[in-house]
Write an enzyme that holds these catalytic residues in place. Structure first.
Site, PDB file in Angstrom:
ATOM      1  N   CYS A  24     -23.982  59.945 -35.842  1.00 58.77           N
ATOM      2  CA  CYS A  24     -22.739  60.442 -36.425  1.00 58.77           C
ATOM      3  C   CYS A  24     -22.249  61.735 -35.786  1.00 58.77           C
ATOM      4  CB  CYS A  24     -22.924  60.659 -37.929  1.00 58.77           C
ATOM      5  SG  CYS A  24     -23.273  59.142 -38.835  1.00 58.77           S
ATOM      6  N   PHE A  31     -21.932  52.506 -44.213  1.00 58.94           N
ATOM      7  CA  PHE A  31     -21.440  52.381 -42.842  1.00 58.94           C
ATOM      8  C   PHE A  31     -20.466  51.231 -42.647  1.00 58.94           C
ATOM      9  CE2 PHE A  31     -25.297  54.874 -42.385  1.00 58.94           C
ATOM     10  CZ  PHE A  31     -24.855  55.889 -41.539  1.00 58.94           C
ATOM     11  N   HIS A  83     -16.956  65.512 -40.602  1.00 56.19           N
ATOM     12  CA  HIS A  83     -17.410  64.119 -40.579  1.00 56.19           C
ATOM     13  C   HIS A  83     -17.877  63.718 -41.979  1.00 56.19           C
ATOM     14  CE1 HIS A  83     -19.467  60.431 -39.596  1.00 56.19           C
ATOM     15  NE2 HIS A  83     -20.562  60.918 -40.160  1.00 56.19           N
ATOM     16  N   ASN A 117     -18.267  55.304 -43.476  1.00 56.87           N
ATOM     17  CA  ASN A 117     -18.799  56.110 -42.377  1.00 56.87           C
ATOM     18  C   ASN A 117     -18.889  55.235 -41.134  1.00 56.87           C
ATOM     19  OD1 ASN A 117     -20.360  57.566 -40.548  1.00 56.87           O
ATOM     20  ND2 ASN A 117     -21.871  58.229 -42.056  1.00 56.87           N
TER      21      ASN A 117
END
Length: 384
Positions: free
Chosen positions: A156, A204, A294, A327
């Site tokens: 990430c 994710f 993020h 994500n």
């Protein structure tokens, strides 16, 4: 050399692209995955842990569907080797997804693809040669002389790392224009969830982001969106166990410890102080900044907001992206920057926009990538 670097200011143009059908079809896919591929003893557990109001995620986009599972049942059977199958699929799909994002970025940039001098490609999903960076260069019709770099397994934090490298290239090569592309498909690490992976499977999604970076924009229409002023990378000692990836016969085994949000919370303040001291600001007011964080998960955003006592609006762009896409690993930060751009364009008074900001990304290590940003429009008003 010093004078030249002083004149070179790295700026970037942002666009992003996500893979997926309609939101309705996506939700149906997720429900099917839960119903058919979660062990019976985990289905109720999954519903308890990851409803959207707790995870902050309303929908995600994934390449994996019932047709692909039917053609390759080994993907959901952890007792069967499937790495070769996954790698073969990734070899085609990862560059194609990156191409969609890159074409959007180039169109917004307004110049020819052949004007790109450097390409940085980041992915944890590609294990094939010729690698994804070369394939993307061919798909876009970049010059054969384009200088290519590929980053792998940065997770990430890879979007932040790629932008930092692009800044260094742009500031040391006059006239350089660097295309940063991040493309991720969760197929490389998808498996039937067990207790140790249930959180990751709920976070994710798939996506690709693209950013074009240059120094000192030309007068032929380039309109920079953000200026990258200073960068830093910090590894939290003794945290190698908390966030890791390992190639196995069944794909990439991804380990995400529940300690990660707390580790980031305990270290973020000092990382930010160090970053802003490098630009001469020894006492920053965190609420005077704009934030591109993020969204590794809702707990990470909540912990940063709490630690720094941020107003709720400061992380709104990150929360919006988390809600809409989940994500997407390294690609996610491009979506956050694009969301900030959209929100900025809706504001009527440029003078009310924060001049300074910060970009944060987190990856294996645990690693924290920090970039001090500046709003070119606000800076221009103050200089005038």
């Amino acid at each position: 050399m010093g004078a030249r670097r002083a004149l070179q200011r790295s700026v970037l143009h942002v666009a992003s692209c996500s893979l997926g059908g309609s939101n309705r079809l996506l939700r149906q896919q997720q429900q099917q995955l839960e119903a058919h591929h979660l062990p019976t003893n985990l289905q109720e557990h999954y519903d308890i842990i990851l409803p959207s109001h707790k995870s902050g995620i309303e929908k995600r986009y994934i390449h994996l569907d019932a047709e692909l599972i039917s053609a390759h049942p080994e993907i959901i059977d952890k007792h069967l080797p499937s790495l070769e199958t996954r790698v073969d699929i990734m070899a085609t799909e990862v560059p194609k997804l990156a191409e969609s994002a890159a074409r959007k970025a180039i169109a917004k940039w307004g110049r020819l693809a052949t004007d790109i001098t450097h390409l940085i490609f980041s992915t944890y999903s590609g294990y094939h040669g010729p690698s994804a960076d070369l394939q993307l260069a061919s798909l876009l019709g970049l010059c054969p002389s384009v200088s290519r770099t590929i980053l792998s397994l940065h997770g990430c934090s890879s979007g932040g790392r790629a932008l930092q490298l692009a800044k260094e290239i742009a500031e040391n090569n006059r006239g350089a224009r660097v295309l940063v592309a991040c493309s991720e498909l969760t197929l490389i690490c998808f498996s039937t969830p067990d207790e140790s992976k249930i959180i990751g499977h709920g976070l994710f999604g798939d996506g690709a982001g693209a950013v074009i970076v240059g120094a000192d924009p030309s007068t032929d229409g380039e309109c920079p969106l953000f200026e990258m002023v200073a960068t830093s990378q910090t590894m939290i000692p003794g945290t190698e166990h908390a966030l890791s990836m390992q190639a196995t016969s069944s794909g990439i085994d991804f380990h995400l410890s529940i300690q990660v949000p707390t580790l980031i919370k305990d270290n973020i303040h000092q990382c930010l102080l160090d970053a802003f001291r490098s630009v001469g600001n020894t006492d920053p007011n965190w609420n005077d900044l704009f934030w591109a964080v993020h969204p590794g998960g809702r707990a990470i955003l909540d912990n940063i907001e709490d630690k720094l006592q941020l107003h709720p609006c400061k992380l709104a762009a990150s929360r919006q992206v988390l809600s809409e896409y989940g994500n997407m690993s390294g690609a996610t930060i491009a979506f956050v920057l694009d969301e900030l751009r959209r929100r900025r364009e809706k504001e009527q008074d440029i003078q009310q926009q924060p001049e300074w900001g910060v970009l944060l990304a987190f990856g294996p290590g645990v690693t924290i990538e920090s970039i001090v940003l500046r709003n070119p429009l606000s800076r221009g008003l103050k200089e005038n």
